[in-house]
Write an enzyme that holds these catalytic residues in place. Sequence first.
Site, mmCIF file in Angstrom:
data_model
loop_
_atom_site.group_PDB
_atom_site.id
_atom_site.type_symbol
_atom_site.label_atom_id
_atom_site.label_comp_id
_atom_site.label_asym_id
_atom_site.label_seq_id
_atom_site.Cartn_x
_atom_site.Cartn_y
_atom_site.Cartn_z
ATOM 1 N N GLY A 212 -5.563 6.638 5.058
ATOM 2 C CA GLY A 212 -6.821 7.052 4.442
ATOM 3 C C GLY A 212 -7.908 6.012 4.497
ATOM 4 C CB VAL B 274 -10.627 1.626 1.583
ATOM 5 C CG1 VAL B 274 -10.886 0.912 0.264
ATOM 6 C CG2 VAL B 274 -9.137 1.743 1.825
ATOM 7 C CE LYS C 96 -4.825 3.962 1.670
ATOM 8 N NZ LYS C 96 -3.717 3.038 1.820
ATOM 9 C CG ASP D 263 2.160 -2.277 7.190
ATOM 10 O OD1 ASP D 263 2.328 -2.967 8.224
ATOM 11 O OD2 ASP D 263 1.354 -1.335 7.133
#
Length: 634
Positions: free
Chosen positions: A358, A360, A375, A436
């Site tokens: 998505g 931001v 977000k 991540d």
Amino acid sequence: MAAAHRSLLLWMVFNVYLISLTSAQDENQFIYHGFSESKLHLDGMAEILSNGLLQLTNATELQTGHAFYPFSFKSNVSSYKSLSFSTNFVFGIVPDPNNKNSGHGMAFVVSPSLDLSKSKPTAYLGLFNSSNYGLSTNHILAVELDTVQSAEYNDINGNHVGIDVNNLESNESATATYFSDKEVKNITLELASGNPMQIWIDFDETEKLLNVTLAPIRIPKPNRPLLSTSIDLSQIFLDSMYVGFSASTGELVSGQYILGWSFNKSGQAQNLDITKLPSLPVRGSKKRILKIIASLIVAVVVLIAIGATVYIFQKKKYEELCEDWERKYGPHRFSYKNLYNATKGFNDKELIGEGGFGKVYRGVLPSSNEQIAVKNVSHDSKQGMSEFVAEIVSMGRLRHRNLALIGFSDFEFSRGIASGLLYLHEDGEQVVLHRDIKPGNILLDVDLSGKLGDFGLARFYDHGSNPKTTNLIGTLGYLAPELLRTGKATTSTDVFAFGACMLEVACGRKPMAIDPENLNLVDWVTDCWKRGHILDATDPRLEGLYAEEQMELVLKLGLFCSHPNPAARPSMRQVMQYLDGDVMLPHITPDDPLIAAFTASNEASNVLVNFSELLERGSSHTMSTVESILIEGR
Ligand SMILES: *[C@@H]1O[C@H](CO)[C@@H](O)[C@H](O)[C@H]1NC(C)=O
Ligand SMILES: *[C@@H]1O[C@H](CO)[C@@H](O)[C@H](O)[C@H]1NC(C)=O
Ligand SMILES: *[C@@H]1O[C@H](CO)[C@@H](O)[C@H](O)[C@H]1NC(C)=O
Ligand SMILES: *[C@@H]1O[C@H](CO)[C@@H](O)[C@H](O)[C@H]1NC(C)=O
Ligand SMILES: *[C@@H]1O[C@H](CO)[C@@H](O)[C@H](O)[C@H]1NC(C)=O
Ligand SMILES: *[C@@H]1O[C@H](CO)[C@@H](O)[C@H](O)[C@H]1NC(C)=O
Ligand SMILES: *[C@@H]1O[C@H](CO)[C@@H](O)[C@H](O)[C@H]1NC(C)=O
């Protein structure tokens, strides 16, 4: 008629007077930080770029470029200290990204003519051609910065500085080095490194000595010159001489640039103020990183991940999900309407970046005037939704000032992330693997301190339990080798990704080599370390403006974290201790087996040394530091 003539004559006299006045003022001394305001005489590839940088050549084959100061100086005027002169300039030789070797070189020139356009490229360096090479009628003095070894001119190597008179067989030459006053030794420099360097050329008439001194840009003028040659310039200079630069390319090319220049006939040339110099062009590969950093620097204060996309249609599902974590982890909920208003209707102008699943947006909450980042998770993606909820859950459960968003100064930046990651790994109720970690998931706050965000892939498990194999998820370049093999994410795989991030931010390069010709980031840093200049690995755009000790620590720690063997990596707690200076990094030489393992092979099983062994080896210092902390604690 007569009157008209007289006034024309007067005008001419006046003009000649003006010109001689300005030249008398200018020819004797000048200083340029960037050349936007200058009126240099240019030919060939030479050009003044929009930021004021003087380009002599760009990476185009078989070209020359010349830039001369437009006024000659008179060497035969009693009021000046005759032939003495002093000059100081900053240059940069930027290698061609497609070629390992750079060519051909550049030179500071004193010449009776400011037109060298008939000179030839390649080894002639734009100074001579076959018809005038070696003639005493050239009256040319040059200080060459030569990046190609030309056997025909007895060049010592492909990285040297030389003093040339009328030809290219240097009267004296030396490998590019500088004398470190601190370390009391000569340190080798690579002319074609793409980093700006500084050179001083001084000639004293009474001593008849020509000195050439070289140094990296952040080092002040060393006490000892690189070259000091006895030479009688009265045999070479004519009454009127010009000063300037010449550069050439051949089949080997490089961008050759001058950033700033001072020249003085009546005393020491003033030192340049390096903060006022234009910056060298960055290579294509780095532009993308620059863009990422630019978008991060847009000040973001607090990231509160909020379920804005869940609209009336899926209200039920949303509530179910919310109930599950909201009851447990606290009331972090805002209405879609409020968020819609805060972000001006998810206006593209408020877009900060695009994370996993998505976009931001920047926003301001009308109720509290608090700056937030919102977000907007794509509603179509089922997976997106669950990842998003994982993020919300972790945000709500974990309260730590360095979780959420991230910062700058590489050191504060690294420290910020390390502190957040330590909390995830060790200080929470459960172990949280971020999975991540990469610069794209790190945000800067107004104090430019690093904050870890985007928990889209985070996983929880109990302290002491064994992580399970999961889908291989993350970003190539930040994935530890054993994760690729086993699919098991662990705190060590997070540490690996953190190491890659640290190195990437400090060096301004992506972890993976862009093309097979280039070294990957870890090899590049190891290589610089082995050469004894680990700081050469840093991003040249920082121009040496950092604390060297901290940078060295960041680079070495980045390497340890990137070790192919997970057991050899430090834990996040150890990382924090090193960054905080509570524990000294063990002293390791670049030829230590631990380091050799980076380049030797990727088979982790072959690596025998692990980090705890290493600590024991370097332990006397480490232990006493820890002990003294314990004692103070009592
Ligand atoms: C070098 O400059 C020339 C002319 O200014 C331009 O055509 C060329 O694209 C440039 N090459 C590179 C590699 O920047
Ligand atoms: C200096 O100039 C004068 C007259 O202009 C000339 O006679 C003399 O030879 C010159 N000296 C040198 C060293 O060139
Ligand atoms: C060589 O250079 C000199 C001086 O720049 C010039 O006068 C001459 O014409 C050039 N010769 C050739 C063959 O280009
Ligand atoms: C060194 O410079 C002088 C001029 O001072 C010149 O005559 C001589 O040929 C040069 N020597 C070498 C080896 O190039
Ligand atoms: C450093 O280099 C200079 C000039 O090249 C040389 O004269 C000197 O001996 C060297 N010093 C050391 C300590 O290597
Ligand atoms: C050149 O270097 C020598 C040796 O360091 C020094 O004695 C001399 O004063 C220097 N001359 C100039 C003009 O800098
Ligand atoms: C030239 O030298 C004089 C005397 O040392 C000094 O005052 C002046 O600032 C210098 N100028 C430049 C441009 O270096």
